[in-house]
Design an enzyme around this catalytic site. Sequence first.
Site: not given
Length: 278
Positions: A133, A146
């Site tokens: 990401s 996360y």
Amino acid sequence: MTTTAVLITGTSSGIGRAAAEHLSRRADLTVYATARRTEAIADLASAGARVLPLDVTDEDSMLAAVKTVEDHHSHVGVLVNAGYGEYGTIEETGLDGVRRQFETNVFGLARMTQLVLPAMRAAGSGRIVNVGSMGGRLVFPVGGYYHASKYAVEAITDALRFETARFGIKVSLIEPGLIRTGFGEVAARTQASSSTPDGPYAALAAANGEQMRASYDSALLSAPPQTVARAIEHAVTARRPRTRYVVTPAAKALVHTRRLFGARTFDAYLKLQYRNAA
């Protein structure tokens, strides 16, 4: 015709599903789509994929999936590791949820990689494509755990790329920005369940929820999952795949801004974005 076996984790939704649908259209690839519950991906079989059960938090399930592919193709030609995201503040988020996220995003990815590598090395070829990401290069509030899992994926991928290069194995990292999948809804739901309306972070959580909704609704800031699927296809099929694929113009701008201008400037940017939570 000999085809390359592509094993994709987490294809029940989001980027994993888009990748399975997209890659299944290629005649030179045999795509193995996986999920904990195969009924959730039964439709991918009609798209040309082969469907397998796979839980990347369960050792027996991982062993069985890899063995199935190797029995048919001698080795997994390409492993695509996907993941998911849960949101919440550092103080309020229950650590059981944090452990669950790391089990999938980090330890599951690592174990699947360990399982496919021996046969890849023996074959002298293979590719591993990890879906990270932009959140592995910068951090937004209310998503620290996360982001931590994606920073770990960055480190694992960089080490793996160097360690396996001499065996003919190519390793790439996909770094999507905001992608219009179910990710935003899951993040919002887990954030809501981890905080209390009258808690110390209530204003910040509300501001973050509004930021996510507006950003995912923006065609300028977000993109459809097929955009990531095309990047994955390049990493899977290109003669010289890139080490990193930052996906979406907004993600590229944020990553480079954070890298060039440092933490103080990025914190100032965040203060502007979350000014109503101050």
